[in-house]
Design an enzyme around this catalytic site. Structure first.
Site, PDB file in Angstrom:
ATOM      1  N   LEU A  15      36.109  67.025   8.245  1.00 36.62           N
ATOM      2  CA  LEU A  15      37.022  67.352   7.142  1.00 36.62           C
ATOM      3  C   LEU A  15      38.481  67.340   7.572  1.00 36.62           C
ATOM      4  CD1 LEU A  15      35.209  70.230   5.225  1.00 36.62           C
ATOM      5  CD2 LEU A  15      35.771  67.951   4.406  1.00 36.62           C
ATOM      6  N   ALA A  16      38.771  67.912   8.741  1.00 37.83           N
ATOM      7  CA  ALA A  16      40.172  68.017   9.162  1.00 37.83           C
ATOM      8  C   ALA A  16      40.740  66.631   9.463  1.00 37.83           C
ATOM      9  CB  ALA A  16      40.293  68.929  10.382  1.00 37.83           C
ATOM     10  N   SER A  44      30.957  69.139   9.585  1.00 35.83           N
ATOM     11  CA  SER A  44      31.452  69.781   8.356  1.00 35.83           C
ATOM     12  C   SER A  44      30.430  69.727   7.221  1.00 35.83           C
ATOM     13  CB  SER A  44      32.718  69.077   7.858  1.00 35.83           C
ATOM     14  OG  SER A  44      33.795  69.291   8.724  1.00 35.83           O
ATOM     15  N   GLY A  50      31.162  78.036   1.492  1.00 34.85           N
ATOM     16  CA  GLY A  50      32.331  77.825   0.658  1.00 34.85           C
ATOM     17  C   GLY A  50      33.638  77.957   1.386  1.00 34.85           C
ATOM     18  N   PHE A 141      32.412  86.831   0.186  1.00 33.59           N
ATOM     19  CA  PHE A 141      32.148  86.562   1.597  1.00 33.59           C
ATOM     20  C   PHE A 141      32.641  87.779   2.375  1.00 33.59           C
ATOM     21  CE2 PHE A 141      31.464  82.072   3.473  1.00 33.59           C
ATOM     22  CZ  PHE A 141      30.466  81.790   2.587  1.00 33.59           C
ATOM     23  N   GLN A 255      33.044  83.141  18.035  1.00 33.07           N
ATOM     24  CA  GLN A 255      32.391  83.964  17.004  1.00 33.07           C
ATOM     25  C   GLN A 255      30.867  83.796  16.987  1.00 33.07           C
ATOM     26  OE1 GLN A 255      32.615  83.003  12.526  1.00 33.07           O
ATOM     27  NE2 GLN A 255      33.900  84.805  12.738  1.00 33.07           N
ATOM     28  N   HIS A 257      27.599  84.485  14.557  1.00 33.92           N
ATOM     29  CA  HIS A 257      27.309  84.694  13.131  1.00 33.92           C
ATOM     30  C   HIS A 257      26.080  85.579  13.007  1.00 33.92           C
ATOM     31  CE1 HIS A 257      26.381  83.922   8.955  1.00 33.92           C
ATOM     32  NE2 HIS A 257      27.478  83.202   8.822  1.00 33.92           N
ATOM     33  N   LEU A 267      21.712  77.988  10.676  1.00 34.46           N
ATOM     34  CA  LEU A 267      22.406  79.060   9.950  1.00 34.46           C
ATOM     35  C   LEU A 267      21.854  79.226   8.543  1.00 34.46           C
ATOM     36  CD1 LEU A 267      25.137  80.856  10.076  1.00 34.46           C
ATOM     37  CD2 LEU A 267      25.988  79.138   8.516  1.00 34.46           C
ATOM     38  N   GLU A 270      26.549  82.835   4.926  1.00 27.95           N
ATOM     39  CA  GLU A 270      27.079  84.162   4.618  1.00 27.95           C
ATOM     40  C   GLU A 270      27.006  84.429   3.110  1.00 27.95           C
ATOM     41  OE1 GLU A 270      29.975  85.524   7.061  1.00 27.95           O
ATOM     42  OE2 GLU A 270      31.201  86.508   5.570  1.00 27.95           O
ATOM     43  N   ARG A 301      32.362  89.274  10.464  1.00 27.89           N
ATOM     44  CA  ARG A 301      31.211  88.797  11.243  1.00 27.89           C
ATOM     45  C   ARG A 301      31.096  89.440  12.618  1.00 27.89           C
ATOM     46  NH1 ARG A 301      31.493  82.412   9.708  1.00 27.89           N
ATOM     47  NH2 ARG A 301      30.892  82.774   7.558  1.00 27.89           N
ATOM     48  N   HIS A 369      28.507  80.648  16.745  1.00 28.83           N
ATOM     49  CA  HIS A 369      28.771  79.912  15.504  1.00 28.83           C
ATOM     50  C   HIS A 369      30.123  79.196  15.438  1.00 28.83           C
ATOM     51  CE1 HIS A 369      28.486  78.955  11.279  1.00 28.83           C
ATOM     52  NE2 HIS A 369      29.558  79.658  10.978  1.00 28.83           N
ATOM     53  N   ARG A 405      37.476  84.752  12.805  1.00 28.43           N
ATOM     54  CA  ARG A 405      37.834  84.077  11.562  1.00 28.43           C
ATOM     55  C   ARG A 405      36.916  84.590  10.455  1.00 28.43           C
ATOM     56  NH1 ARG A 405      34.175  80.547   8.656  1.00 28.43           N
ATOM     57  NH2 ARG A 405      32.908  79.453  10.161  1.00 28.43           N
ATOM     58  N   SER A 410      37.341  78.792   7.376  1.00 31.21           N
ATOM     59  CA  SER A 410      37.401  77.665   8.293  1.00 31.21           C
ATOM     60  C   SER A 410      37.315  76.333   7.553  1.00 31.21           C
ATOM     61  CB  SER A 410      36.271  77.826   9.300  1.00 31.21           C
ATOM     62  OG  SER A 410      35.843  76.602   9.721  1.00 31.21           O
TER      63      SER A 410
HETATM   64  C1  LIG Z   1      25.997  75.692   9.977  1.00 33.41           C
HETATM   65  C2  LIG Z   1      27.436  75.954   9.681  1.00 33.41           C
HETATM   66  C3  LIG Z   1      27.844  76.369   8.419  1.00 33.41           C
HETATM   67  C4  LIG Z   1      29.187  76.605   8.157  1.00 33.41           C
HETATM   68  N1  LIG Z   1      29.539  77.057   6.922  1.00 33.41           N
HETATM   69  C5  LIG Z   1      30.841  77.321   6.679  1.00 33.41           C
HETATM   70  C6  LIG Z   1      31.242  77.797   5.407  1.00 33.41           C
HETATM   71  O1  LIG Z   1      30.444  77.964   4.499  1.00 33.41           O
HETATM   72  N2  LIG Z   1      32.546  78.069   5.214  1.00 33.41           N
HETATM   73  C7  LIG Z   1      33.472  77.890   6.196  1.00 33.41           C
HETATM   74  O2  LIG Z   1      34.639  78.168   5.978  1.00 33.41           O
HETATM   75  N3  LIG Z   1      33.121  77.403   7.399  1.00 33.41           N
HETATM   76  C8  LIG Z   1      31.824  77.117   7.654  1.00 33.41           C
HETATM   77  N4  LIG Z   1      31.471  76.652   8.887  1.00 33.41           N
HETATM   78  C9  LIG Z   1      32.506  76.223   9.828  1.00 33.41           C
HETATM   79  C10 LIG Z   1      33.040  74.854   9.382  1.00 33.41           C
HETATM   80  O3  LIG Z   1      31.984  74.079   8.883  1.00 33.41           O
HETATM   81  C11 LIG Z   1      33.684  74.093  10.529  1.00 33.41           C
HETATM   82  O4  LIG Z   1      34.612  74.901  11.171  1.00 33.41           O
HETATM   83  C12 LIG Z   1      34.419  72.853  10.015  1.00 33.41           C
HETATM   84  O5  LIG Z   1      33.566  72.076   9.204  1.00 33.41           O
HETATM   85  C13 LIG Z   1      34.946  72.020  11.162  1.00 33.41           C
HETATM   86  O6  LIG Z   1      35.502  70.854  10.638  1.00 33.41           O
HETATM   87  P1  LIG Z   1      36.310  69.855  11.576  1.00 33.41           P
HETATM   88  O7  LIG Z   1      36.757  68.731  10.723  1.00 33.41           O
HETATM   89  O8  LIG Z   1      37.309  70.612  12.350  1.00 33.41           O
HETATM   90  O9  LIG Z   1      35.221  69.340  12.626  1.00 33.41           O
HETATM   91  P2  LIG Z   1      33.831  68.574  12.424  1.00 33.41           P
HETATM   92  O10 LIG Z   1      33.339  68.546  11.032  1.00 33.41           O
HETATM   93  O11 LIG Z   1      32.918  69.159  13.467  1.00 33.41           O
HETATM   94  O12 LIG Z   1      34.164  67.091  12.798  1.00 33.41           O
HETATM   95  C14 LIG Z   1      34.404  66.700  14.129  1.00 33.41           C
HETATM   96  C15 LIG Z   1      34.535  65.193  14.177  1.00 33.41           C
HETATM   97  O13 LIG Z   1      34.915  64.815  15.486  1.00 33.41           O
HETATM   98  C16 LIG Z   1      34.077  63.768  15.946  1.00 33.41           C
HETATM   99  N5  LIG Z   1      34.065  63.840  17.410  1.00 33.41           N
HETATM  100  C17 LIG Z   1      33.648  64.854  18.202  1.00 33.41           C
HETATM  101  N6  LIG Z   1      33.860  64.558  19.494  1.00 33.41           N
HETATM  102  C18 LIG Z   1      34.437  63.322  19.516  1.00 33.41           C
HETATM  103  C19 LIG Z   1      34.881  62.471  20.563  1.00 33.41           C
HETATM  104  N7  LIG Z   1      34.809  62.813  21.850  1.00 33.41           N
HETATM  105  N8  LIG Z   1      35.388  61.270  20.214  1.00 33.41           N
HETATM  106  C20 LIG Z   1      35.481  60.861  18.904  1.00 33.41           C
HETATM  107  N9  LIG Z   1      35.082  61.665  17.888  1.00 33.41           N
HETATM  108  C21 LIG Z   1      34.558  62.862  18.204  1.00 33.41           C
HETATM  109  C22 LIG Z   1      32.766  63.999  15.262  1.00 33.41           C
HETATM  110  O14 LIG Z   1      31.982  62.822  15.207  1.00 33.41           O
HETATM  111  C23 LIG Z   1      33.254  64.434  13.874  1.00 33.41           C
HETATM  112  O15 LIG Z   1      33.560  63.314  13.094  1.00 33.41           O
HETATM  113  C24 LIG Z   1      30.133  76.431   9.164  1.00 33.41           C
HETATM  114  C25 LIG Z   1      29.742  76.034  10.442  1.00 33.41           C
HETATM  115  C26 LIG Z   1      28.400  75.839  10.700  1.00 33.41           C
HETATM  116  C27 LIG Z   1      27.998  75.535  12.106  1.00 33.41           C
END
Ligand SMILES: Cc1cc2nc3c(=O)[nH]c(=O)nc-3n(C[C@H](O)[C@H](O)[C@H](O)COP(=O)(O)OP(=O)(O)OC[C@H]3O[C@@H](n4cnc5c(N)ncnc54)[C@H](O)[C@@H]3O)c2cc1C
Length: 618
Positions: A15-16, A44, A50, A141, A255, A257, A267, A270, A301, A369, A405, A410
């Site tokens: 997502l980021a 993600s 949510g 939450f 953290q 969970h 998971l 929450e 948490r 988590h 957090r 997140s």
């Molecule tokens: C089961 C679960 C449920 C969750 N539910 C919630 C929720 O309901 N609400 C909330 O706020 N947060 C929640 N979280 C936390 C939240 O989902 C994450 O913090 C967030 O989605 C992270 O997004 P991101 O884009 O930073 O990283 P990610 O979605 O992890 O994306 C990382 C990206 O980097 C790429 N990557 C990794 N290493 C490399 C590399 N060396 N080279 C090239 N690419 C690489 C991967 O392929 C991926 O595309 C949850 C977490 C978990 C584990």
């Protein structure tokens, strides 16, 4: 060697990464995103519950505003966050959520009229306002004063990630999946891309870019029991740390969970507790109100995880072949609610645990988590130490989470920081010219080639033995409750494992094409460095704050420890070099009691000129 050039290189397409890519592509810049998996499979997509944003549309969110969201976030962080960033986040979150609706996210919406909701396992009636019909709804939450978690049933991450990924297609952003970044390319001052390894062919590939973003998610896989996907190995943080120039912030802030399931560690959201689920012990007794009379299951948490562990230590855990656990009870929410609002929870329980949550209790225990720590960036997303390097999402330490957090903050951070960092990155690029150094590219490539050659020469342990040993050390020595003796032992063991990496053996050899073992072997020494930053940071931080609980230093010490840890790694060292900076440039909310969790505070001196009103920008 193939070399690609772009304006922006997003390492990570969760997502980021994708939200930053959208911002840069919309501004007309050429963007390439790298991902180890197809982007829609990024971690993600696993997020169910949510995203927090103070929209105030639902009746239980009535009167909500950014100030209250800000205050919840600061309390949740146990005053470890940067308050300027937390304010920026809280104020931007409502805009970012509406923008996601515009891009196509099918948010669950307010339906006017009387509804039955649950709090602490007890039903109550509330009437949603007619004038708010069809606006974005919210659920409860942990750690929040208002219901403000926006959701799409319980597939929020999935829906938002698919929407953003489709937007990337519309904008023509190039995505190179199965491409693993190994080292950053830089000349000591400027970052100019990375060297990646093609996971299909094993070929090294160079990427030159004017701006590089690390958005690779968390580093949960340094622990054995984690809710994180197998790809959450901290790959991006490792590349930053190994430059020796870019520090990682608050790596000890990890953290747990409360509701990881047993034995799979998957998971359950929450949202279960938010929607009225309760925690029960071996006697099916609801114990949380005894510890936390005010918030019970909806304390933050770190607090709920600690209380659960305390209760199990007192002998009230349920014994199982997979260790002790407690129960999560959502039976009273009824079939309709469980199979709609908590549909994925229903599927997880029935498919993986053989438990039907409409009629049976769910076995849960605190499980690793979330990574609050990460690449230290300023409020604009620029990394410390290297020009042109940015970071966002869980990979970064922006730092709005401090030492804990809040649930829902997140996912919200990914699109909010993606939006903000994306705009700042665009500002940086406008008028920016640079010269790509082929010498720097060669140096980066040689580094990776040397690592592979060393693995082919190695005669010691294989990478899985070393990785598994690291994960066990982290579980045993750097878990929910920590103390100096255990942490020191943990650091010693991790150092020994890092030493053993020098002679790591590649069982499969240098086979052409995909080689999962080689990919892991290239990760393990870096993961051990992240583990050492976490364990050593925890050892040196002689206080308890948020998720960092020291049994030998139980007080939150605002006198000496209202600071952020910065971990640097110099080449050849076996421990990080730690430095510290103030947790926040100023206080909007001076340190106080969180209102849950108990615990003593050693107060610090806050000067009047360090405190600014919420609405005073600065
Ligand atoms: C089961 C679960 C449920 C969750 N539910 C919630 C929720 O309901 N609400 C909330 O706020 N947060 C929640 N979280 C936390 C939240 O989902 C994450 O913090 C967030 O989605 C992270 O997004 P991101 O884009 O930073 O990283 P990610 O979605 O992890 O994306 C990382 C990206 O980097 C790429 N990557 C990794 N290493 C490399 C590399 N060396 N080279 C090239 N690419 C690489 C991967 O392929 C991926 O595309 C949850 C977490 C978990 C584990």
């Amino acid at each position: 060697m193939r070399i690609f050039e772009s304006d922006v290189l997003c390492i990570g397409a969760g997502l980021a990464g994708e939200r930053v890519a959208v911002e840069a592509a919309q501004a007309g810049f050429r963007v390439i995103c790298l991902s180890v998996v197809p982007p829609k499979r990024s971690h993600s997509s696993a997020a169910m519950g949510g995203m927090q944003a103070a929209l105030g549309n639902s009746i239980m969110g009535d009167g909500d505003c950014s100030q209250i969201h800000f205050a919840d976030t600061v309390k949740g962080s146990d005053w470890g966050c940067d308050q300027e960033v937390a304010r920026l986040f809280a104020e931007t979150a409502p805009i970012a959520m509406r923008e996601m609706a515009w891009m196509g996210v099918p948010w669950s919406r307010v339906v006017p009229g009387e509804h039955t909701y649950f709090k602490g396992g007890k039903p109550f009636q509330a009437t949603e306002k007619k004038e708010n019909e069809g606006l974005i709804h919210s659920r409860a939450f942990g750690g929040t004063a208002k219901w403000r978690t926006c959701y799409t049933s319980d597939g929020t991450g999935h829906a938002v990630l698919f929407t953003l990924d489709n937007r990337l297609l519309q904008l023509g952003v190039e995505v190179h999946d199965r491409m693993q970044a190994e080292v950053l390319v830089h000349n000591g001052e400027h970052c100019m891309g990375c060297v990646a390894r093609d996971l299909r062919t094993g070929e090294l590939t160079g990427y030159f870019a004017k701006a590089t973003l690390i958005a690779t998610g968390g580093y949960g896989r340094i622990y054995r029991a984690t809710t994180n996907a197998v790809i959450c190995d901290g790959g991006g943080q490792i590349t930053a740390l190994e430059t020796g120039l870019v520090p990682l912030g608050n790596m000890e802030a990890v953290q747990f969970h409360p509701t990881g399931t047993v034995p799979t560690d998957i998971l359950v959201t929450e949202g279960c507790r938010g929607d009225g689920g309760t925690l029960l012990d071996v006697n099916e007794y609801r114990f949380m109100p005894d510890y936390e009379p005010e918030k019970a299951e909806l304390a933050s948490r770190d607090v709920v995880s600690r209380r659960m562990t305390e209760h199990m230590r007192k002998g009230y855990g349920v014994k199982s072949p997979y260790g002790e656990h407690l129960w999560l009870d959502i039976r009273h929410l009824g079939k309709k609610h469980i199979t709609t609002n908590l549909r994925e929870v229903y599927d997880i329980c029935t498919h993986f645990l053989g438990v039907n949550p409409i009629h049976q209790l769910i076995p849960v225990r605190p499980t690793h988590h979330y990574s609050m720590g990460g690449v230290r960036i300023n409020k604009d997303g620029h990394a410390y130490g290297l020009k042109g390097l940015f970071s966002a999402g869980e990979a970064a330490c922006w730092d709005m989470h401090g030492f804990n957090r809040l649930g829902g903050n997140s996912l919200a951070e990914t699109v909010v920081s993606g939006r903000i960092v994306g705009k700042k990155l665009v500002e940086f690029l406008e008028g920016y010219e640079t010269v790509f150094s082929t010498a720097a590219m060669k140096e980066g490539t040689t580094r990776v080639q040397d690592r592979i050659a060393a693995l082919l020469r190695g005669a010691g342990d294989d990478c899985y033995t070393l990785r598994n040993a690291m994960q066990d050390v982290m579980m045993e020595h750097v878990g929910i409750f920590r103390n100096g003796k255990d942490l020191q032992e943990g650091v010693d063991k991790l150092q020994e494992l890092l030493e053993r990496c020098k002679n790591m053996r590649l069982v499969s050899g240098n086979i052409p094409g995909p080689n999962a073992e080689l990919s892991m072997a290239l990760r393990v020494p870096g993961m051990l460095k992240l583990a050492l930053c976490t364990a050593y940071g925890a050892l040196m931080r002689t206080e308890s704050r948020g998720a960092h609980a020291r049994e030998d230093y139980p007080e939150r010490n605002d006198k000496d420890w209202l600071v952020r840890t910065l971990a640097y790694w110099k080449e050849g060292d076996s421990l990080p070099t730690l430095k510290y900076e103030p947790a926040t440039p100023f206080f909007i909310m001076p340190p106080g009691d969180r209102g849950y969790g108990g615990g003593k505070i050693i107060p610090g001196e806050i000067r009047e000129d360090q405190v600014v009103p919420y609405d005073q920008k600065g």
